[in-house]
Design a protein around this motif. Structure first.
Motif, PDB file in Angstrom:
ATOM      1  N   UNK A 143      -4.488  16.217 -16.628  1.00 25.38           N
ATOM      2  CA  UNK A 143      -3.978  15.803 -17.950  1.00 25.38           C
ATOM      3  C   UNK A 143      -4.202  16.904 -18.970  1.00 25.38           C
ATOM      4  N   UNK A 144      -5.379  17.514 -18.926  1.00 24.49           N
ATOM      5  CA  UNK A 144      -5.715  18.555 -19.896  1.00 24.49           C
ATOM      6  C   UNK A 144      -4.783  19.749 -19.735  1.00 24.49           C
ATOM      7  N   UNK A 145      -4.620  20.223 -18.491  1.00 23.27           N
ATOM      8  CA  UNK A 145      -3.789  21.399 -18.260  1.00 23.27           C
ATOM      9  C   UNK A 145      -2.336  21.111 -18.646  1.00 23.27           C
ATOM     10  N   UNK A 146      -1.900  19.898 -18.336  1.00 21.03           N
ATOM     11  CA  UNK A 146      -0.510  19.567 -18.640  1.00 21.03           C
ATOM     12  C   UNK A 146      -0.236  19.605 -20.139  1.00 21.03           C
ATOM     13  N   UNK A 150       3.081  26.495 -21.768  1.00 18.81           N
ATOM     14  CA  UNK A 150       3.090  27.698 -20.930  1.00 18.81           C
ATOM     15  C   UNK A 150       2.707  28.934 -21.713  1.00 18.81           C
ATOM     16  N   UNK A 151       3.199  28.997 -22.945  1.00 13.94           N
ATOM     17  CA  UNK A 151       2.962  30.198 -23.740  1.00 13.94           C
ATOM     18  C   UNK A 151       1.463  30.446 -23.907  1.00 13.94           C
ATOM     19  N   UNK A 152       0.754  29.365 -24.226  1.00 18.07           N
ATOM     20  CA  UNK A 152      -0.684  29.502 -24.452  1.00 18.07           C
ATOM     21  C   UNK A 152      -1.400  29.872 -23.155  1.00 18.07           C
ATOM     22  N   UNK A 153      -1.042  29.171 -22.064  1.00 16.33           N
ATOM     23  CA  UNK A 153      -1.667  29.484 -20.776  1.00 16.33           C
ATOM     24  C   UNK A 153      -1.420  30.947 -20.425  1.00 16.33           C
ATOM     25  N   UNK A 154      -0.174  31.376 -20.645  1.00 17.86           N
ATOM     26  CA  UNK A 154       0.198  32.745 -20.298  1.00 17.86           C
ATOM     27  C   UNK A 154      -0.604  33.768 -21.071  1.00 17.86           C
ATOM     28  N   UNK A 155      -0.675  33.584 -22.390  1.00 19.84           N
ATOM     29  CA  UNK A 155      -1.419  34.542 -23.216  1.00 19.84           C
ATOM     30  C   UNK A 155      -2.882  34.565 -22.790  1.00 19.84           C
ATOM     31  N   UNK A 156      -3.426  33.373 -22.547  1.00 16.01           N
ATOM     32  CA  UNK A 156      -4.837  33.260 -22.167  1.00 16.01           C
ATOM     33  C   UNK A 156      -5.106  34.005 -20.857  1.00 16.01           C
ATOM     34  N   UNK A 188       3.235  33.282 -11.756  1.00 16.58           N
ATOM     35  CA  UNK A 188       3.328  32.130 -10.852  1.00 16.58           C
ATOM     36  C   UNK A 188       2.260  31.098 -11.210  1.00 16.58           C
ATOM     37  N   UNK A 189       1.066  31.565 -11.530  1.00 14.22           N
ATOM     38  CA  UNK A 189       0.009  30.625 -11.924  1.00 14.22           C
ATOM     39  C   UNK A 189       0.446  29.838 -13.158  1.00 14.22           C
ATOM     40  N   UNK A 190       1.038  30.536 -14.131  1.00 15.19           N
ATOM     41  CA  UNK A 190       1.491  29.851 -15.341  1.00 15.19           C
ATOM     42  C   UNK A 190       2.575  28.834 -14.997  1.00 15.19           C
ATOM     43  N   UNK A 191       3.514  29.250 -14.134  1.00  7.88           N
ATOM     44  CA  UNK A 191       4.593  28.347 -13.754  1.00  7.88           C
ATOM     45  C   UNK A 191       4.071  27.133 -13.005  1.00  7.88           C
ATOM     46  N   UNK A 192       3.016  27.337 -12.215  1.00  3.59           N
ATOM     47  CA  UNK A 192       2.456  26.238 -11.439  1.00  3.59           C
ATOM     48  C   UNK A 192       1.726  25.234 -12.326  1.00  3.59           C
ATOM     49  N   UNK A 193       1.146  25.733 -13.412  1.00  2.00           N
ATOM     50  CA  UNK A 193       0.153  24.933 -14.135  1.00  2.00           C
ATOM     51  C   UNK A 193       0.640  23.528 -14.485  1.00  2.00           C
ATOM     52  N   UNK A 194       1.842  23.400 -14.991  1.00  2.00           N
ATOM     53  CA  UNK A 194       2.263  22.053 -15.411  1.00  2.00           C
ATOM     54  C   UNK A 194       2.866  21.211 -14.290  1.00  2.00           C
ATOM     55  N   UNK A 195       3.788  21.764 -13.468  1.00  2.00           N
ATOM     56  CA  UNK A 195       4.334  20.934 -12.378  1.00  2.00           C
ATOM     57  C   UNK A 195       3.254  20.407 -11.445  1.00  2.00           C
ATOM     58  N   UNK A 196       2.219  21.194 -11.155  1.00  2.00           N
ATOM     59  CA  UNK A 196       1.146  20.722 -10.288  1.00  2.00           C
ATOM     60  C   UNK A 196       0.567  19.435 -10.864  1.00  2.00           C
ATOM     61  N   UNK A 256      14.462  27.304 -16.952  1.00  2.00           N
ATOM     62  CA  UNK A 256      13.500  27.034 -18.010  1.00  2.00           C
ATOM     63  C   UNK A 256      12.287  27.926 -18.014  1.00  2.00           C
ATOM     64  N   UNK A 257      12.336  29.032 -17.302  1.00  2.00           N
ATOM     65  CA  UNK A 257      11.151  29.877 -17.243  1.00  2.00           C
ATOM     66  C   UNK A 257      11.206  30.966 -18.310  1.00  2.00           C
ATOM     67  N   UNK A 258      12.053  30.702 -19.313  1.00  2.00           N
ATOM     68  CA  UNK A 258      12.297  31.713 -20.343  1.00  2.00           C
ATOM     69  C   UNK A 258      11.005  32.227 -20.961  1.00  2.00           C
ATOM     70  N   UNK A 259      10.106  31.291 -21.262  1.00  2.00           N
ATOM     71  CA  UNK A 259       8.853  31.687 -21.906  1.00  2.00           C
ATOM     72  C   UNK A 259       8.077  32.638 -21.007  1.00  2.00           C
ATOM     73  N   UNK A 260       7.974  32.255 -19.733  1.00  2.00           N
ATOM     74  CA  UNK A 260       7.207  33.071 -18.806  1.00  2.00           C
ATOM     75  C   UNK A 260       7.871  34.430 -18.616  1.00  2.00           C
TER      76      UNK A 260
END
Lengths: 318, 521
Positions: A143-146, A150-156, A188-196, A256-260
């Protein structure tokens, strides 16, 4: 054999529907791009909006012709398999698609390959320990990761692993992802974060429901082993909604991977699309809409087929 | 600094090769962390190496056609591969490049250009024919190249090649500032048979290796370059349109040069030793335009009141994060012909109120058009709104579409955010302030002002011409439609080992993105 015919006609109907959906998407996109303020000539003129120059650009691009004529021309050439040429560069739209498709497909494949085992595994694990500390941890984490964009996860991640620790390249600038796959790890990690998170939660919910169902109880009574019940009896039923979520993830990955892509400088389809919209490069936008439309239809069809196979009785055909 | 610039500017029509190029470049060499210590220890240029430079790009629609240049990255790439006849120095005066010298006739309507000994990358010499071909291509009536408007004063049908290295340009009218045309954005010289630019052949300091639109261009050293071969072996332009990506790539060692940083990012990393921040002053004028042909701004007193409403320091600090200097309602601070003697205007709300009352515009309401079309636009609009409120003026900020912004504000509205890159003051006047100017956003159409401009262009004496420019600018200072509150620095960042980056050249001038003068320590 009698059962095959209705099955086939179901696929046929779905395909026809898909074709109609694609056509609708294209028309819709055309109408939307027409409704955008300004056209390619204005966007190209930028901060030098000399009216005479804008008119000339418009004339060279054929933008002075009525919208209906341009749409008809485009549909006719599309039926001949020709996606047209970019207004901005004059290069064929197919070139844009093939150039952008490679990196995006690579990203999508890598993500999907990891996504399925990861989310199913997590979901099953949490379901088998329902209510326990492990289940609660997994639920809280997903729940937290979702909740993090993506932008924030990516920058982090780029700051942490790319710049502080220096373990991974922070961007894919100037690198060929095919020869230097290390540049793909963070994206890939960023892309995985929410769908997982979404899929594992769906699997978990489906598993809990299935494990409580009469047929699982029956299987237990027959003395079937717990592992076998989990993986061969409960999971196929639990996974049907997750399959459709997976299909939706495919669409999202493609467009939809524009951000990444922007964050890690991967010149894929999302980037191409964004730039084409900003430049009002209508042929490119339309070409991408067709491709996205067709892929979406096919992927969802495949998902429905898979869902029917996993759980024929539930008649899921969204 | 201004004195040094204007003395440099007062060069005659016959000028030796650009000797100023290296005088301004940053010194380099030691591993010291503070920029000042670095400047003190100058090292000799080192040969070799490959530099990767990250720019914001134009996506998959990019082309290497130098005449189609529109973006900074286009200009930087074209500069690496091609030459212009002239380019702009740090004070925006034209500096000879492929043109060894230029000589006008007495009437200033015929100009003889001598092309220097230079060769294209395939070994053929650059000739007068190539020059004429390039200019005809740009000026083609069916074409849409950006430099076409700049070339308009040339009568290309009457112009001719006197011999292999001499071009005679016939002009439609006297034009003392003709060298500005030779330096115009996008006026590159291409070989006379060039039609496609997939594998461009130019005469620039680097020659073509490979190109992937929207992603990368690789070029290598041209050992036969007329000004001396570059220090770098290879140069790669990579595209990263997100600012955060450019900074990450630089910090992570994936590129050595990142173009265009936000002031906030620059401040975070300045002086930390990991990357060097280079601020190019005077790169972007920031202001508002008031349409002088319609109410309320058709009354000069209202325009003057608005000049007095602006607190320029607050605008520079707020909208540009302090990365810039304040303006004085005139374009081109620090450039040739800029009247630095005019008093700096400051906020005077009392006087502004009085002027508005005199004009019968008490309780005035105006709509300010803006859009996220450039850094600081929307922020500046918000700050000005607060400042105007203190003088009893209600400013309603309307945020428009960034892709079509410049076209939208050209003829519509009354009050709008505005920005301009570096260009000579003469170009600013001819493109934006004459009755027939194509991008006259202030609708400043004054017969006597046009006459002054024509008079200046028929005056060969530089001092006299300077006096005429000053008269025109005084007029604009008193009652023009440009409220120019600041000049933003252009910020580039480099890896510490990158040397020779100019610290004085505004973006788009000769020494900006001058990769042939850069070396790796």
């Amino acid at each position: 054999m009698a059962r095959v015919t209705p099955h086939l006609s179901w696929i046929g109907r779905r395909l026809l529907l898909g074709l109609g959906q694609t056509a609708a998407v294209v028309l819709f996109i055309f109408a939307l791009t027409e409704a955008l303020p300004g056209d390619a000539a204005v966007a190209l003129a930028g901060d030098q909006p000399d009216p005479a120059r804008i008119d000339r650009i418009r004339e060279t691009m054929g933008l002075d012709r009525p919208a209906a004529a341009r749409l008809t021309d485009w549909v006719v050439s599309l039926l001949h398999g020709d996606l047209g040429t970019s207004l901005i560069s004059g290069r064929p739209v197919t070139g844009y698609l093939t150039a952008g498709l490679g990196p995006t497909l690579l990203l999508a494949t890598a993500t999907l390959t990891l996504l399925t085992p990861l989310s199913v595994g997590l979901g099953v694990l949490a379901a088998r320990r329902e209510g326990g500390p492990l289940d609660r941890t997994v639920s809280a984490l997903t729940l937290a990761v979702h909740a993090v964009p993506e932008f924030a996860v990516g920058v982090l991640l780029a700051t942490l692993f790319g710049l502080w620790l220096g373990w991974l390249p922070p961007t894919a600038v100037g690198a060929d992802p095919f020869t230097q796959p290390a540049v793909l790890i963070l994206p890939v990690v960023v892309l995985l974060s929410r769908p997982v998170c979404t899929i594992s939660r769906l699997v978990r919910a489906g598993m809990i429901e299935a494990m409580a169902s009469p047929y699982v109880a029956q299987a237990r009574r027959y003395g079937v082993s717990g592992t076998r019940i989990t993986w061969t009896h409960a999971l196929p039923n639990a996974i049907a909604p997750a399959t459709q979520q997976l299909a939706r993830t495919c669409d999202w990955l493609l467009s939809g991977v524009i951000v990444v892509e922007a964050l890690f400088v991967i010149p894929g389809l999302g980037t191409v699309l964004i730039e084409a919209v900003a430049a009002r490069d209508i042929p490119v936008v339309q070409g991408m809409a067709v491709v996205f439309g067709i892929v979406t239809v096919l992927v969802n069809l495949a998902a429905d087929l898979a869902a029917r196979r996993f759980a024929p009785r539930s008649e899921v055909a969204a | 600094m201004n004195d040094a610039r204007s003395s440099l500017a007062r060069r005659g029509f016959l000028i030796a090769t650009g000797a100023t190029a290296l005088a301004f470049t940053a010194a380099c060499g030691t591993g010291a962390t503070t920029p000042d210590a670095k400047n003190a220890a100058e090292g000799a240029p080192k040969q070799g190496g490959r530099l990767r430079a990250a720019f914001a790009g134009g996506g998959a629609g990019e082309t290497l056609d130098p005449h189609a240049a529109n973006l900074f990255v286009d200009a930087a790439r074209a500069k690496a591969l091609f030459d212009k006849l002239a380019d702009f120095g740090a004070d925006l005066a034209a500096v000879p490049r492929l043109a060894e010298r230029w000589e006008p006739n007495d009437a200033l309507d015929t100009w003889r250009i001598t092309v220097r000994k230079a060769a294209f990358h395939d070994g053929r010499p650059v000739t007068a024919e190539d020059v004429l071909h390039s200019y005809r291509r740009i000026a083609d009536p069916k074409g849409t190249f950006r430099a076409k408007a700049s070339l308009e004063p040339i009568d290309l049908d009457a112009s001719r090649a006197v011999d292999a290295s001499t071009v005679e340009f016939k002009l439609k009218r006297p034009y003392a500032e003709f060298p500005n045309v030779l330096a115009a954005f996008g006026a590159y010289i291409v070989p006379k048979d060039a039609t496609a630019f997939d594998k461009p052949v130019g005469s620039g300091p680097f020659s073509f290796v490979s190109f992937k639109p929207g992603s990368s261009l690789v070029v290598k050293r041209n050992d036969a370059y007329w000004e001396g071969a570059p220090h770098l072996d290879e140069l790669e332009f990579v595209i990263a349109s997100e600012e955060s990506a450019r900074v990450s790539a630089l910090l992570g060692g994936q590129v050595e040069y990142a173009h265009e940083l936000n002031p906030a990012t620059a401040r975070t990393h300045e002086g930390k030793g990991r990357i060097d921040i280079v601020r190019l002053p005077g790169s972007a004028m920031q202001g508002f335009v008031m349409k002088t042909d319609r109410p309320p701004f058709n009354d000069p007193r209202v325009r003057q009141a608005f000049f007095l409403i602006a607190d320029r320091k607050e605008l520079v600090d707020g909208a540009l994060s302090g990365a810039g200097e304040i303006g004085n309602d005139l374009f081109g601070k620090g450039y040739q012909y800029y009247p630095s003697s005019l008093p700096q205007r400051t906020q005077d709300l009392e006087k502004a109120r009085a002027l508005l009352k005199e004009a019968g515009a008490e309780g005035l309401k105006v709509t300010l058009d803006t859009a996220p079309a450039a850094t600081g636009f929307v922020e500046a609009a918000g700050i000005f709104k607060e400042q105007a409120a203190k003088a009893g003026v209600t400013v309603e900020v309307k945020v428009g579409n960034k892709d079509t912004y410049w076209k939208d504000i050209l003829d519509n509205g009354t009050f709008a955010s505005y920005r301009s890159g570096a260009m000579p003051i003469e170009s600013h006047i001819s493109q934006r302030l004459l009755t027939g100017s194509t991008t006259n956003a202030t609708k400043w159409q004054q017969k006597d002002f046009d006459d002054l401009y024509q008079q200046a262009q028929s005056t060969s004496d530089v001092t006299q011409r300077g006096a005429l420019y000053e008269r025109m600018q005084r007029r604009l200072y008193d009652e023009g439609g440009f409220l120019i509150w600041g000049f933003a620095d252009w910020i580039v960042a480099t890896a510490p080992k990158v040397c020779g980056v100019s610290k004085t050249a505004p973006a788009n001038t000769l020494d900006w993105a001058r990769f042939d003068k850069i070396w790796l320590a």
